[in-house]
Design an enzyme around this catalytic site. Sequence first.
Site, PDB file in Angstrom:
ATOM      1  CB  VAL A 123      -0.993   0.000   1.191  1.00  0.00           C
ATOM      2  CG1 VAL A 123      -1.788   1.289   1.241  1.00  0.00           C
ATOM      3  CG2 VAL A 123      -1.939  -1.194   1.097  1.00  0.00           C
ATOM      4  CB  CYS A 124       3.946   2.198   1.853  1.00  0.00           C
ATOM      5  SG  CYS A 124       3.308   2.021   3.525  1.00  0.00           S
ATOM      6  CB  SER A 125       4.959   0.391  -3.029  1.00  0.00           C
ATOM      7  OG  SER A 125       5.502   0.454  -4.313  1.00  0.00           O
TER       8      SER A 125
END
Length: 166
Positions: free
Chosen positions: A59-61
């Site tokens: 999700v961060c990517s």
Amino acid sequence: MANVTFKGNPMTLIGKEVKVGDTAPDFTVLNQGLEPVTLADYDGKVKIISVIPSIDTGVCSQQTRKFNEDASGLENTAILTISVDLPFAQKKWCAAEGLPNVITLSDHRDLSFGEAYGVVMKELRLLARSVFVVDSTNKVVHAEYVGEGTNHPDYDTAIAKAKEAK
């Protein structure tokens, strides 16, 4: 204070919650060259501050890529991705993803940003997923503390607020 969970577990956030209308708190983080960066380095620009727990996770990517793809054409706007990842890991991720112009900033040293914006998850020493849009005069025009740390933020609203900001 915002109620935040991470993988369903309640998190204690350290710092003061930032709200729309507040003057954006200053902070000191490190860039990929280990040089200190502050809010003042982006004076006169609209800032989208994308806060993530760790750059090398799904999700961060996706969040980092999405903001940089969807908002990169906005005039006079800096897109800042802040996490507690080491600057070396951030630089490696940018190279591997083919995103050399993404601005990643590390709050690993003293959690200056995290405490100023109320996003340090005490239990994990990671930053809670959140998004702040700050106008060119450093007024907060959008603040989102994502309720569950593994969920995506509201990209459309953040980008719309950045477009409206001056």
